[in-house]
Design an enzyme around this catalytic site. Sequence first.
Site, PDB file in Angstrom:
ATOM      1  N   ASP A 150       0.833  -1.209   0.000  1.00  0.00           N
ATOM      2  CA  ASP A 150       0.000   0.000   0.000  1.00  0.00           C
ATOM      3  C   ASP A 150       0.868   1.260   0.000  1.00  0.00           C
ATOM      4  O   ASP A 150       0.355   2.364  -0.146  1.00  0.00           O
ATOM      5  CB  ASP A 150      -0.943   0.012   1.207  1.00  0.00           C
ATOM      6  CG  ASP A 150      -0.203  -0.126   2.525  1.00  0.00           C
ATOM      7  OD1 ASP A 150       0.500  -1.138   2.695  1.00  0.00           O
ATOM      8  OD2 ASP A 150      -0.294   0.773   3.371  1.00  0.00           O
ATOM      9  N   ASN A 151       2.166   1.084   0.165  1.00  0.00           N
ATOM     10  CA  ASN A 151       3.067   2.236   0.151  1.00  0.00           C
ATOM     11  C   ASN A 151       3.949   2.247  -1.091  1.00  0.00           C
ATOM     12  O   ASN A 151       4.993   2.884  -1.112  1.00  0.00           O
ATOM     13  CB  ASN A 151       3.944   2.241   1.408  1.00  0.00           C
ATOM     14  CG  ASN A 151       3.134   2.499   2.667  1.00  0.00           C
ATOM     15  OD1 ASN A 151       2.040   3.057   2.594  1.00  0.00           O
ATOM     16  ND2 ASN A 151       3.641   2.097   3.811  1.00  0.00           N
TER      17      ASN A 151
HETATM   18  P1  AMP Z   1       0.933   3.440   6.815  1.00  0.00           P
HETATM   19  O1  AMP Z   1       1.542   2.362   7.640  1.00  0.00           O
HETATM   20  O2  AMP Z   1       1.220   4.833   7.296  1.00  0.00           O
HETATM   21  O3  AMP Z   1       1.164   3.281   5.368  1.00  0.00           O
HETATM   22  O4  AMP Z   1      -0.641   3.330   7.028  1.00  0.00           O
HETATM   23  C1  AMP Z   1      -1.361   2.181   6.749  1.00  0.00           C
HETATM   24  C2  AMP Z   1      -2.828   2.492   6.746  1.00  0.00           C
HETATM   25  O5  AMP Z   1      -3.231   3.039   8.002  1.00  0.00           O
HETATM   26  C3  AMP Z   1      -3.268   3.489   5.690  1.00  0.00           C
HETATM   27  O6  AMP Z   1      -4.505   3.039   5.216  1.00  0.00           O
HETATM   28  C4  AMP Z   1      -3.417   4.775   6.453  1.00  0.00           C
HETATM   29  O7  AMP Z   1      -4.337   5.639   5.860  1.00  0.00           O
HETATM   30  C5  AMP Z   1      -3.896   4.277   7.806  1.00  0.00           C
HETATM   31  N1  AMP Z   1      -3.549   5.196   8.904  1.00  0.00           N
HETATM   32  C6  AMP Z   1      -2.332   5.417   9.439  1.00  0.00           C
HETATM   33  N2  AMP Z   1      -2.414   6.319  10.442  1.00  0.00           N
HETATM   34  C7  AMP Z   1      -3.709   6.673  10.542  1.00  0.00           C
HETATM   35  C8  AMP Z   1      -4.450   7.560  11.376  1.00  0.00           C
HETATM   36  N3  AMP Z   1      -3.856   8.273  12.325  1.00  0.00           N
HETATM   37  N4  AMP Z   1      -5.768   7.655  11.176  1.00  0.00           N
HETATM   38  C9  AMP Z   1      -6.385   6.938  10.245  1.00  0.00           C
HETATM   39  N5  AMP Z   1      -5.768   6.086   9.432  1.00  0.00           N
HETATM   40  C10 AMP Z   1      -4.452   5.946   9.566  1.00  0.00           C
HETATM   41 MG    MG Z   2       0.629   4.174   3.805  1.00  0.00          MG
END
Ligand code: AMP
Ligand code: MG
Length: 534
Positions: A274-275
């Site tokens: 997803d990244n």
């Molecule tokens: P990441 O690990 O930052 O790539 O995030 C993985 C998922 O978690 C993605 O779908 C982000 O949008 C969601 N996400 C991360 N932090 C938050 C947050 N504080 N509030 C809502 N969704 C989050």
């Molecule tokens: Mg992400």
Amino acid sequence: MKTLGSLKFRNRFVDSLPADSDGSNHCRQVLEACYSRVKPVRASAPSLIAYSREMAQTLELSTPLEEPETFVEVFSGNRILPGMSPYAACYGGHQFGNWAGQLGDGRAIGLGEVVTSEGQGWELQLKGAGPTPYSRRGDGFAVMRSSVREFLCSEAMFHLGVPTTRALSLINTGDRVVRDMFYSGNPAPEPGAVVCRVAPSFLRFGNFEIFAARGDVDTLQKLVDYTIKAHYPHLGEPSQEVYLEWFKQVCRDTATMIVHWMRVGFVHGVMNTDNMSILGLTIDYGPYGWLEGYDPGWTPNTTDAGRSRYCYGNQPRIALWNLARLAEAIYPLLKEGDILGDILNSYAETSARSYAEMMVEKIGLQQFQGELGEESGDGELISDLQRVMQLAETDMTILFRKLAELPLEKDGAPEELLELLMDAFYEQDDLKSEYKEEWLDWLLRYRTRARQDGTSDEERRMKMNAVNPKYVMRNYIAQLAIDKAEKGDGSLVDEILEVMRHPYDEQPKHEEWAKKRPEWARHRPGCSMLSCSS
Ligand code: AMP
Ligand code: MG
């Protein structure tokens, strides 16, 4: 240059693709839709911490200082301009090797595409502007520390010549956001922030994976066709052949991005699918880090410390793994699955070749000599350098700048060459005794090889300094900027951004930001290890 009110918007993503039929904003599984319509939450007292003048120029937007109030209102999410169509995208992803199901824009809100006078579209996206149907257990907000890191690093990467999403602005929301920074049971309020990110598209591998995982081939095809038409028009009308050409292009773009990461010593830290941007842009600056002491096994992410799946040295391999997940996702659209395997194999070979070519450029040689993967020729010279760099802690960035300065044309004792590299070592005493012989041996071989090219020292220095940055976004530097920004002072963010505008140039006034990581930063949180808490 235009004012905000006169920017032209288009909304191809929301206009072309199926929307969530439920208009409410609560967490749920969103089926057969590529996005949900959402609205940013009002920031109570927004103020501008920093902005990128290059990004504003690219958008043909006049400087924020000409209409500061409107700028802050718009990029905090408090005001939606006519023509904007806010949405959160639905995507899934493999996290740390496992399918994680629906993820989606949990705290990112797309505003629409600004179209420049040349017809280039730039999507604007607010990160940290409130919850969406994809927020799961999150609150939809972002803290200042992670927002400073994203703002600074994405602009720094742009100036380093690394494909990346960009950042236009960093705004303090005036609200507090509670985070347990170390996941240690100590939640505390922190200043909230919103970054406006900018990219031609924020599509990720996970946007395609979610529909394949759900067996929703219809929506999958709509999304792939849209992506090709919107972002790869040169490939022609979507067809079986065009799907394969598109996948090849994604492989190439991903490989290019990774080779750049390896060149500058960037470790993404969370290469979940997803990244991974479909356009091969560095996206989602979270617990990333920069190699200081050269160590291929290093990961900045505390969540990854046990397995080091996302360490520096694994990045090319993980990119390939992620591309294989993308290949599986688009497989239902293709009749010939085998061809995807062939493309992946050729990706592996091409990326190994680009990596080798990049490494010989880093040491100032004209062309890679020898067979890829063989322990002979230039391959051996490079792998031996990587080995000796790990004997005593060696600052990667400084080392390559110092190698560029070595006088290799004239004869001289190899000890004199080693002396010129001393600045790159964290424990210089180690080099005086234990590891000296191995370094001297490498330096002699390097000198012999460099002389074969017939490049002058001056020419070699210039070539090397064009690919080896002097300034990188060292974690401790970002942390110093954060310390000030958390008090509402963006001056250090501005100063660092100024330095990072010319990362390959000598900047005598800013010598301090090119120094080795100071000892105090070795164990300070945010400077060496980072959690995903953001
Ligand atoms: P990441 O690990 O930052 O790539 O995030 C993985 C998922 O978690 C993605 O779908 C982000 O949008 C969601 N996400 C991360 N932090 C938050 C947050 N504080 N509030 C809502 N969704 C989050
Ligand atoms: Mg992400």
